[in-house]
Design a protein around this motif. Structure first.
Motif, PDB file in Angstrom:
ATOM      1  N   ALA A 123      15.841   2.105 -21.224  1.00 35.84           N
ATOM      2  CA  ALA A 123      14.512   1.506 -21.039  1.00 35.84           C
ATOM      3  C   ALA A 123      13.472   2.582 -20.754  1.00 35.84           C
ATOM      4  O   ALA A 123      12.340   2.505 -21.243  1.00 35.84           O
ATOM      5  CB  ALA A 123      14.562   0.498 -19.899  1.00 35.84           C
ATOM      6  N   VAL A 124      13.842   3.589 -19.989  1.00 40.24           N
ATOM      7  CA  VAL A 124      12.916   4.691 -19.712  1.00 40.24           C
ATOM      8  C   VAL A 124      12.606   5.456 -20.997  1.00 40.24           C
ATOM      9  O   VAL A 124      11.457   5.819 -21.262  1.00 40.24           O
ATOM     10  CB  VAL A 124      13.502   5.633 -18.639  1.00 40.24           C
ATOM     11  N   ARG A 125      13.632   5.675 -21.832  1.00 40.24           N
ATOM     12  CA  ARG A 125      13.429   6.379 -23.105  1.00 40.24           C
ATOM     13  C   ARG A 125      12.532   5.588 -24.043  1.00 40.24           C
ATOM     14  O   ARG A 125      11.814   6.177 -24.863  1.00 40.24           O
ATOM     15  CB  ARG A 125      14.774   6.626 -23.801  1.00 40.24           C
ATOM     16  N   CYS A 126      12.553   4.263 -23.909  1.00 36.75           N
ATOM     17  CA  CYS A 126      11.718   3.407 -24.758  1.00 36.75           C
ATOM     18  C   CYS A 126      10.289   3.295 -24.227  1.00 36.75           C
ATOM     19  O   CYS A 126       9.523   2.431 -24.672  1.00 36.75           O
ATOM     20  CB  CYS A 126      12.339   2.021 -24.888  1.00 36.75           C
ATOM     21  N   GLN A 127       9.938   4.114 -23.256  1.00 36.20           N
ATOM     22  CA  GLN A 127       8.571   4.210 -22.730  1.00 36.20           C
ATOM     23  C   GLN A 127       8.095   2.906 -22.103  1.00 36.20           C
ATOM     24  O   GLN A 127       6.931   2.524 -22.214  1.00 36.20           O
ATOM     25  CB  GLN A 127       7.607   4.644 -23.835  1.00 36.20           C
ATOM     26  N   ALA A 128       9.018   2.204 -21.435  1.00 36.85           N
ATOM     27  CA  ALA A 128       8.667   0.935 -20.784  1.00 36.85           C
ATOM     28  C   ALA A 128       7.568   1.162 -19.759  1.00 36.85           C
ATOM     29  O   ALA A 128       7.628   2.095 -18.955  1.00 36.85           O
ATOM     30  CB  ALA A 128       9.898   0.326 -20.117  1.00 36.85           C
ATOM     31  N   ARG A 129       6.573   0.272 -19.772  1.00 33.19           N
ATOM     32  CA  ARG A 129       5.482   0.339 -18.798  1.00 33.19           C
ATOM     33  C   ARG A 129       5.816  -0.447 -17.533  1.00 33.19           C
ATOM     34  O   ARG A 129       5.391  -0.088 -16.441  1.00 33.19           O
ATOM     35  CB  ARG A 129       4.189  -0.172 -19.418  1.00 33.19           C
ATOM     36  N   VAL A 130       6.565  -1.534 -17.697  1.00 23.73           N
ATOM     37  CA  VAL A 130       7.036  -2.330 -16.568  1.00 23.73           C
ATOM     38  C   VAL A 130       8.557  -2.365 -16.627  1.00 23.73           C
ATOM     39  O   VAL A 130       9.128  -2.767 -17.641  1.00 23.73           O
ATOM     40  CB  VAL A 130       6.474  -3.768 -16.618  1.00 23.73           C
ATOM     41  N   LEU A 131       9.210  -1.960 -15.547  1.00 28.54           N
ATOM     42  CA  LEU A 131      10.666  -1.865 -15.533  1.00 28.54           C
ATOM     43  C   LEU A 131      11.203  -2.550 -14.280  1.00 28.54           C
ATOM     44  O   LEU A 131      10.808  -2.217 -13.159  1.00 28.54           O
ATOM     45  CB  LEU A 131      11.095  -0.397 -15.563  1.00 28.54           C
ATOM     46  N   ARG A 132      12.103  -3.539 -14.495  1.00 32.36           N
ATOM     47  CA  ARG A 132      12.707  -4.271 -13.384  1.00 32.36           C
ATOM     48  C   ARG A 132      14.220  -4.175 -13.457  1.00 32.36           C
ATOM     49  O   ARG A 132      14.802  -4.370 -14.525  1.00 32.36           O
ATOM     50  CB  ARG A 132      12.308  -5.754 -13.418  1.00 32.36           C
ATOM     51  N   LEU A 133      14.839  -3.899 -12.325  1.00 33.79           N
ATOM     52  CA  LEU A 133      16.290  -3.916 -12.211  1.00 33.79           C
ATOM     53  C   LEU A 133      16.644  -4.738 -10.979  1.00 33.79           C
ATOM     54  O   LEU A 133      16.353  -4.341  -9.846  1.00 33.79           O
ATOM     55  CB  LEU A 133      16.846  -2.496 -12.074  1.00 33.79           C
ATOM     56  N   VAL A 134      17.254  -5.910 -11.197  1.00 31.04           N
ATOM     57  CA  VAL A 134      17.607  -6.824 -10.111  1.00 31.04           C
ATOM     58  C   VAL A 134      19.118  -7.016 -10.127  1.00 31.04           C
ATOM     59  O   VAL A 134      19.674  -7.591 -11.071  1.00 31.04           O
ATOM     60  CB  VAL A 134      16.893  -8.185 -10.275  1.00 31.04           C
ATOM     61  N   MET A 135      19.768  -6.523  -9.082  1.00 29.23           N
ATOM     62  CA  MET A 135      21.224  -6.594  -8.992  1.00 29.23           C
ATOM     63  C   MET A 135      21.644  -7.688  -8.020  1.00 29.23           C
ATOM     64  O   MET A 135      20.849  -8.135  -7.188  1.00 29.23           O
ATOM     65  CB  MET A 135      21.777  -5.244  -8.549  1.00 29.23           C
ATOM     66  N   PRO A 136      22.911  -8.136  -8.080  1.00 31.24           N
ATOM     67  CA  PRO A 136      23.374  -9.208  -7.191  1.00 31.24           C
ATOM     68  C   PRO A 136      23.257  -8.808  -5.731  1.00 31.24           C
ATOM     69  O   PRO A 136      23.403  -7.643  -5.373  1.00 31.24           O
ATOM     70  CB  PRO A 136      24.845  -9.389  -7.598  1.00 31.24           C
ATOM     71  N   SER A 137      22.973  -9.790  -4.879  1.00 38.49           N
ATOM     72  CA  SER A 137      22.908  -9.536  -3.443  1.00 38.49           C
ATOM     73  C   SER A 137      24.322  -9.413  -2.880  1.00 38.49           C
ATOM     74  O   SER A 137      25.287  -9.910  -3.448  1.00 38.49           O
ATOM     75  CB  SER A 137      22.166 -10.674  -2.747  1.00 38.49           C
ATOM     76  N   GLY A 138      24.438  -8.716  -1.753  1.00 33.39           N
ATOM     77  CA  GLY A 138      25.742  -8.573  -1.108  1.00 33.39           C
ATOM     78  C   GLY A 138      26.315  -7.182  -1.226  1.00 33.39           C
ATOM     79  O   GLY A 138      27.030  -6.722  -0.336  1.00 33.39           O
ATOM     80  N   ASN A 139      26.039  -6.490  -2.312  1.00 33.04           N
ATOM     81  CA  ASN A 139      26.484  -5.110  -2.495  1.00 33.04           C
ATOM     82  C   ASN A 139      25.356  -4.324  -3.146  1.00 33.04           C
ATOM     83  O   ASN A 139      24.642  -4.834  -4.003  1.00 33.04           O
ATOM     84  CB  ASN A 139      27.726  -5.035  -3.405  1.00 33.04           C
ATOM     85  N   TRP A 140      25.227  -3.062  -2.725  1.00 33.46           N
ATOM     86  CA  TRP A 140      24.206  -2.206  -3.325  1.00 33.46           C
ATOM     87  C   TRP A 140      24.764  -1.497  -4.549  1.00 33.46           C
ATOM     88  O   TRP A 140      25.835  -0.907  -4.521  1.00 33.46           O
ATOM     89  CB  TRP A 140      23.709  -1.174  -2.317  1.00 33.46           C
ATOM     90  N   PHE A 141      24.019  -1.574  -5.618  1.00 30.01           N
ATOM     91  CA  PHE A 141      24.419  -0.950  -6.878  1.00 30.01           C
ATOM     92  C   PHE A 141      23.947   0.501  -6.905  1.00 30.01           C
ATOM     93  O   PHE A 141      22.780   0.785  -6.660  1.00 30.01           O
ATOM     94  CB  PHE A 141      23.816  -1.717  -8.050  1.00 30.01           C
ATOM     95  N   GLY A 142      24.844   1.421  -7.199  1.00 31.17           N
ATOM     96  CA  GLY A 142      24.512   2.839  -7.234  1.00 31.17           C
ATOM     97  C   GLY A 142      23.756   3.204  -8.501  1.00 31.17           C
ATOM     98  O   GLY A 142      24.337   3.250  -9.587  1.00 31.17           O
ATOM     99  N   LEU A 143      22.454   3.439  -8.367  1.00 32.29           N
ATOM    100  CA  LEU A 143      21.635   3.857  -9.501  1.00 32.29           C
ATOM    101  C   LEU A 143      21.735   5.378  -9.618  1.00 32.29           C
ATOM    102  O   LEU A 143      21.076   6.113  -8.886  1.00 32.29           O
ATOM    103  CB  LEU A 143      20.190   3.414  -9.309  1.00 32.29           C
ATOM    104  N   ASN A 144      22.572   5.840 -10.522  1.00 34.76           N
ATOM    105  CA  ASN A 144      22.844   7.271 -10.655  1.00 34.76           C
ATOM    106  C   ASN A 144      21.794   7.933 -11.537  1.00 34.76           C
ATOM    107  O   ASN A 144      22.042   8.306 -12.682  1.00 34.76           O
ATOM    108  CB  ASN A 144      24.248   7.489 -11.232  1.00 34.76           C
ATOM    109  N   TYR A 145      20.632   8.062 -10.961  1.00 35.88           N
ATOM    110  CA  TYR A 145      19.504   8.638 -11.689  1.00 35.88           C
ATOM    111  C   TYR A 145      18.838   9.607 -10.725  1.00 35.88           C
ATOM    112  O   TYR A 145      18.093   9.222  -9.829  1.00 35.88           O
ATOM    113  CB  TYR A 145      18.537   7.527 -12.103  1.00 35.88           C
ATOM    114  N   MET A 146      19.106  10.873 -10.889  1.00 42.80           N
ATOM    115  CA  MET A 146      18.679  11.869  -9.912  1.00 42.80           C
ATOM    116  C   MET A 146      17.164  11.952  -9.778  1.00 42.80           C
ATOM    117  O   MET A 146      16.624  12.036  -8.689  1.00 42.80           O
ATOM    118  CB  MET A 146      19.235  13.245 -10.304  1.00 42.80           C
TER     119      MET A 146
END
Length: 423
Positions: A123-146
């Motif tokens: 999505a970042v490569r596609c030059q998205a202007r609005v970007l949403r990432l909503v993961m399930p509650s209860g556990n934190w999702f590791g976003l491996n993006y330095m």
């Protein structure tokens, strides 16, 4: 064929021609419309006609959700992988990756975290202007993006995510204006930094217990900090701030059992930074301010010892702890340092109760005093019952010549937990 047909009561009605149908719209408009549909429905449009065969590939929005795939995460992975392969890197206005609690187990299984990270990068490569990432509650999702780099991103919304240390140093996102973070793990984040950011919202987020995260956003116009866990972040200078709402909840560690005795040497909330202020100095240029705390909070006591001048403040809301803290010194201190204040609202409720009474008063300048703003026009006190604490507040207000308090009984009217900044 005649362009008219016989309607009701014998009147002739025009027959819709093909020129006025959806087929007459340009490709760009159709691609924009398809961008509002879930990705699966957008792809299905290819069966409508030959013209629609490839339109979905260039839709300006991409909305990937787990709806319909609750029982089979593998099918979702296969669908999204093929979708992204076929559409390539066609530019996007909006990209939304949203996953429900039904897929919680599968989303954290082997292979899934890597897939979701790849979809986010795409999505970042596609030059998205609005970007949403909503993961399930209860556990934190590791976003491996330095480190996030995008010249096009304007709005970023993240929920249920754990961040790398430098992810929120957003100097390489010069167009970013809005950042919303909810239910996320920021325990490794040393700094949130952006020169372009105008609206920032941090809700129900966990910060580190060993250090304070610093927030550097000099262009910020709107700020919301609601129910921050562990150590409250340090706010650096925000000269453009207009609306700010701060609520310190029960999960915050910035509390002190020794504050009343004056011995704070053992506080785990003690400040370890070069700054003498945690919140108030960074909020001193705001126009509209809401301060709420559910307990006796250490950082507010420290900040008030060096209370800044709120040189632009016109609207102030104080709730919970602020109403009774320091023998009402908190209210007095802020009033004396708000020379342009026009409206003051004070709220005091028992936990879980509703608003039952609202009292309104006005400032009567019987004699000129430097202790309170001469611009103060209205004072509102909201409570569920007039107890001793509320009485003390009213008595304090009377010392500032704030009189003519009239009460109205109001039933079934809830006060929101947070006074959110205007958008």
């Amino acid at each position: 064929m005649s362009p008219w047909r016989r309607g009701k009561r014998g009147r002739k009605a025009p027959i819709e021609s093909s020129d006025s149908s959806i087929e007459s719209l340009p490709d760009g408009v159709l691609q924009h419309i398809l961008g509002f549909l879930p990705a699966r429905d957008a792809v299905r449009s290819c069966v409508l006609a030959r013209r629609w065969l490839d339109l979905w590939m260039f839709a300006t929005g991409l909305r990937i959700t787990s709806n319909g795939y609750e029982d089979d995460m593998e099918k979702l992975r296969e669908f999204v992988d093929h979708l992204l392969l076929l559409r390539g890197i066609a530019p996007l206005e909006t990209c939304e990756l949203r996953f429900t609690d039904y897929v919680m187990v599968d989303i954290f299984s082997a292979g899934c975290p890597l897939r979701v990270n790849l979809w986010f990068r795409h999505a970042v490569r596609c030059q998205a202007r609005v970007l949403r990432l909503v993961m399930p509650s209860g556990n934190w999702f590791g976003l491996n993006y330095m480190h996030l780099v995008s010249r096009h991103l304007m709005q970023l919304e993240l929920s249920g995510v754990a961040f790398e240390e430098n992810f929120l140093i957003l100097s390489d996102c010069p167009a970013l204006e809005q950042l919303e973070i909810e239910n996320c793990d920021l325990t490794d984040v040393n700094k949130i930094s952006s020169e372009s950011l105008k609206r920032l919202s941090l809700t129900n987020c966990a910060f580190s217990e060993s250090f304070r995260t610093r927030i550097h956003a000099p262009s910020l116009v709107s700020l919301l900090l609601d129910d921050i866990w562990s150590k409250t972040p340090v706010l650096e200078s925000m000269p453009s701030l207009v609306d700010a709402s701060i609520r310190i909840g029960e999960n915050n560690v910035d509390s002190c059992d020794n504050c009343d005795s004056g011995d704070c040497s053992s506080c785990h909330g003690i400040i370890h930074s070069n700054s003498n202020s945690i919140l108030l100095e960074g909020l001193s240029k705001t126009t509209n301010l809401a301060l709420m705390a559910e307990s006796d909070t250490f950082i507010f006591r420290m900040d008030l010892k060096r209370c800044p001048t709120f040189s632009k403040l016109k609207t102030l809301l104080l709730s919970d702890y602020w109403c009774v803290a320091l023998d009402l010194d908190a209210i007095t201190c802020i009033l004396k340092n708000s020379p342009l204040l026009e409206k003051l609202t004070i709220e005091h409720f028992l936990k879980g109760s509703q608003l039952k009474m609202e009292m309104k008063g006005s400032y009567i300048p019987a004699q000129k005093t430097d202790a309170i703003s001469e611009h103060l026009k209205i004072v509102v006190v909201k409570c569920d019952v007039v107890d001793n604490k509320v009485y003390r507040v009213l008595k304090l207000l009377s010392t500032f010549n704030i009189r003519k308090l009239t009460s109205n009984s109001i039933k079934f009217l809830r006060i929101p937990k947070v006074l959110a900044p205007r958008s």
